[in-house]
Design a protein around this motif. Sequence first.
Motif, short mmCIF file in Angstrom:
data_model
loop_
_atom_site.label_atom_id
_atom_site.label_comp_id
_atom_site.label_asym_id
_atom_site.label_seq_id
_atom_site.Cartn_x
_atom_site.Cartn_y
_atom_site.Cartn_z
N ALA A 128 -4.72 22.88 8.64
CA ALA A 128 -5.48 24.12 8.48
C ALA A 128 -6.36 24.30 9.71
CB ALA A 128 -6.33 24.08 7.22
N GLU A 129 -6.65 25.59 10.03
CA GLU A 129 -7.40 25.87 11.26
C GLU A 129 -8.76 26.51 11.00
OE1 GLU A 129 -5.03 28.51 13.55
OE2 GLU A 129 -5.21 30.19 12.14
N ASP A 130 -9.05 26.84 9.74
CA ASP A 130 -10.35 27.42 9.42
C ASP A 130 -10.71 27.09 7.98
OD1 ASP A 130 -8.85 29.18 7.82
OD2 ASP A 130 -8.82 30.73 9.37
N VAL A 131 -11.87 27.57 7.55
CA VAL A 131 -12.37 27.21 6.22
C VAL A 131 -11.46 27.70 5.11
CG1 VAL A 131 -14.25 27.56 4.58
CG2 VAL A 131 -14.77 27.06 6.98
N ASP A 132 -11.08 28.97 5.15
CA ASP A 132 -10.27 29.54 4.07
C ASP A 132 -8.93 28.82 3.92
OD1 ASP A 132 -12.21 31.38 3.43
OD2 ASP A 132 -11.33 33.01 4.60
N SER A 133 -8.25 28.60 5.05
CA SER A 133 -6.95 27.93 4.96
C SER A 133 -7.10 26.48 4.55
CB SER A 133 -6.20 28.04 6.30
OG SER A 133 -6.92 27.43 7.34
N ALA A 134 -8.21 25.86 4.92
CA ALA A 134 -8.45 24.47 4.53
C ALA A 134 -8.64 24.35 3.02
CB ALA A 134 -9.68 23.93 5.25
N VAL A 135 -9.48 25.22 2.48
CA VAL A 135 -9.73 25.18 1.03
C VAL A 135 -8.45 25.43 0.25
CG1 VAL A 135 -10.97 26.30 -0.87
CG2 VAL A 135 -12.15 25.84 1.29
N ALA A 136 -7.65 26.38 0.71
CA ALA A 136 -6.38 26.68 0.04
C ALA A 136 -5.42 25.51 0.11
CB ALA A 136 -5.75 27.93 0.66
N ALA A 137 -5.31 24.88 1.29
CA ALA A 137 -4.39 23.76 1.47
C ALA A 137 -4.79 22.56 0.62
CB ALA A 137 -4.33 23.37 2.95
N MET B 15 0.84 -1.19 0.00
CA MET B 15 0.00 0.00 0.00
C MET B 15 0.89 1.25 0.00
SD MET B 15 -2.87 1.22 2.80
CE MET B 15 -3.86 -0.24 2.52
N SER B 16 0.60 2.21 -0.88
CA SER B 16 1.38 3.44 -0.92
C SER B 16 1.04 4.32 0.28
CB SER B 16 1.08 4.20 -2.22
OG SER B 16 -0.29 4.53 -2.31
N THR B 17 1.96 5.23 0.59
CA THR B 17 1.75 6.13 1.73
C THR B 17 0.54 7.02 1.49
OG1 THR B 17 4.12 6.15 2.16
CG2 THR B 17 2.82 7.90 3.15
N LEU B 18 -0.31 7.12 2.50
CA LEU B 18 -1.53 7.90 2.40
C LEU B 18 -1.23 9.36 2.73
CD1 LEU B 18 -4.58 7.33 1.90
CD2 LEU B 18 -4.85 7.26 4.39
N ARG B 19 -1.58 10.27 1.82
CA ARG B 19 -1.32 11.69 2.02
C ARG B 19 -2.55 12.32 2.69
NH1 ARG B 19 -1.08 14.76 -1.90
NH2 ARG B 19 0.73 16.05 -1.40
N VAL B 20 -2.35 12.86 3.90
CA VAL B 20 -3.47 13.31 4.74
C VAL B 20 -3.31 14.78 5.10
CG1 VAL B 20 -4.62 13.01 6.97
CG2 VAL B 20 -3.84 11.01 5.68
N ALA B 21 -4.42 15.51 5.10
CA ALA B 21 -4.47 16.88 5.61
C ALA B 21 -5.35 16.88 6.86
CB ALA B 21 -5.04 17.83 4.58
N ILE B 22 -4.92 17.62 7.88
CA ILE B 22 -5.68 17.73 9.13
C ILE B 22 -6.30 19.11 9.21
CG2 ILE B 22 -5.58 17.58 11.65
CD1 ILE B 22 -2.96 15.98 11.30
N VAL B 23 -7.61 19.17 9.30
CA VAL B 23 -8.32 20.44 9.37
C VAL B 23 -9.09 20.50 10.69
CG1 VAL B 23 -10.07 21.92 8.31
CG2 VAL B 23 -8.55 20.54 6.86
N ASP B 24 -8.62 21.36 11.60
CA ASP B 24 -9.24 21.49 12.92
C ASP B 24 -8.80 22.83 13.51
OD1 ASP B 24 -10.50 19.36 15.19
OD2 ASP B 24 -9.44 21.10 16.00
N ASP B 25 -9.69 23.51 14.20
CA ASP B 25 -9.35 24.84 14.71
C ASP B 25 -8.62 24.81 16.05
OD1 ASP B 25 -11.68 23.96 15.96
OD2 ASP B 25 -12.46 25.98 16.25
N HIS B 26 -8.33 23.64 16.59
CA HIS B 26 -7.59 23.54 17.84
C HIS B 26 -6.18 23.03 17.56
CE1 HIS B 26 -11.81 23.43 19.33
NE2 HIS B 26 -11.29 24.19 20.26
N ALA B 27 -5.20 23.89 17.79
CA ALA B 27 -3.81 23.56 17.47
C ALA B 27 -3.32 22.35 18.25
CB ALA B 27 -2.91 24.77 17.74
N MET B 28 -3.69 22.26 19.53
CA MET B 28 -3.22 21.13 20.33
C MET B 28 -3.79 19.81 19.82
SD MET B 28 -3.25 22.58 24.26
CE MET B 28 -2.70 20.98 24.88
N PHE B 29 -5.02 19.85 19.36
CA PHE B 29 -5.61 18.62 18.82
C PHE B 29 -4.90 18.22 17.53
CE2 PHE B 29 -8.61 16.32 16.15
CZ PHE B 29 -8.92 15.26 16.99
N ARG B 30 -4.64 19.20 16.65
CA ARG B 30 -3.92 18.89 15.41
C ARG B 30 -2.56 18.27 15.70
NH1 ARG B 30 -5.24 24.15 14.09
NH2 ARG B 30 -3.04 24.74 13.95
N THR B 31 -1.88 18.84 16.71
CA THR B 31 -0.56 18.32 17.07
C THR B 31 -0.66 16.88 17.56
OG1 THR B 31 0.24 20.51 17.66
CG2 THR B 31 1.42 18.64 18.60
#
Length: 215
Positions: free
Chosen positions: A36-45, A1-17
């Motif tokens: 990303a921590e909000d809608v705009d940054s998520a869509v861009a990422a 299985m190839s490496t899965l490329r994942v983005a984490i979108v959540d507004d709590h930095a500690m949770f993302r970490t």
Amino acid sequence: MSTLRVAIVDDHAMFRTGVRTELESSADRVEIVAEAEDVDSAVAAIAEQQPDVVLLDVHMPGGGGLEVLRRVPSSAKTTFLALSVSDAAEDVIGIIRAGARGYVTKNISGPELLDALERVAGGDAVFSPRLAGFVLDAFAGTIEIAQVDEDLDRLTEREREVMRLIARGYAYKEVAKELFISIKTVETHVSSVLRKLQLSSRHELTRWANDRRLI
């Protein structure tokens, strides 16, 4: 299985970490390509990185996970796995209707989360048993989705939070403590909720919420 490329979108930095640390312990299976921590940054990422899977928080500033799903082009090959502290029916059904492939709650373990990410990337739909029941009920017509959406649209996000806690039997003082607001503010929100839903008491509110699987 190839490496899965994942983005984490959540507004709590500690949770993302925490999620990043957990997933990176399986670096041979997962690569975190964006946060990303909000809608705009998520869509861009998502547009820039085009991850295989987005781990998407349901409630965030700017419209939440629903707004992210609305703004990502339907042609995108990215799959979305919703993640939330909420297990309310309207959250689950709303985000699935908008295009998420699965929904898990934040008490999920690291191995379970990794498994869920890989499964949605492979085309499976992933839910905990309780949440799967909401989706099945929705499609079976047990939950009147149109009515739920129409009624809930009348309430602000804060009013929904207060409504759910009151319907679960919380006292005003307990709601105030839970949401870090004053008892007077709780009373104001409850009055507004009852007025908007055309209900006359907490008892009716509890029955209304229970009928719609909101608690």
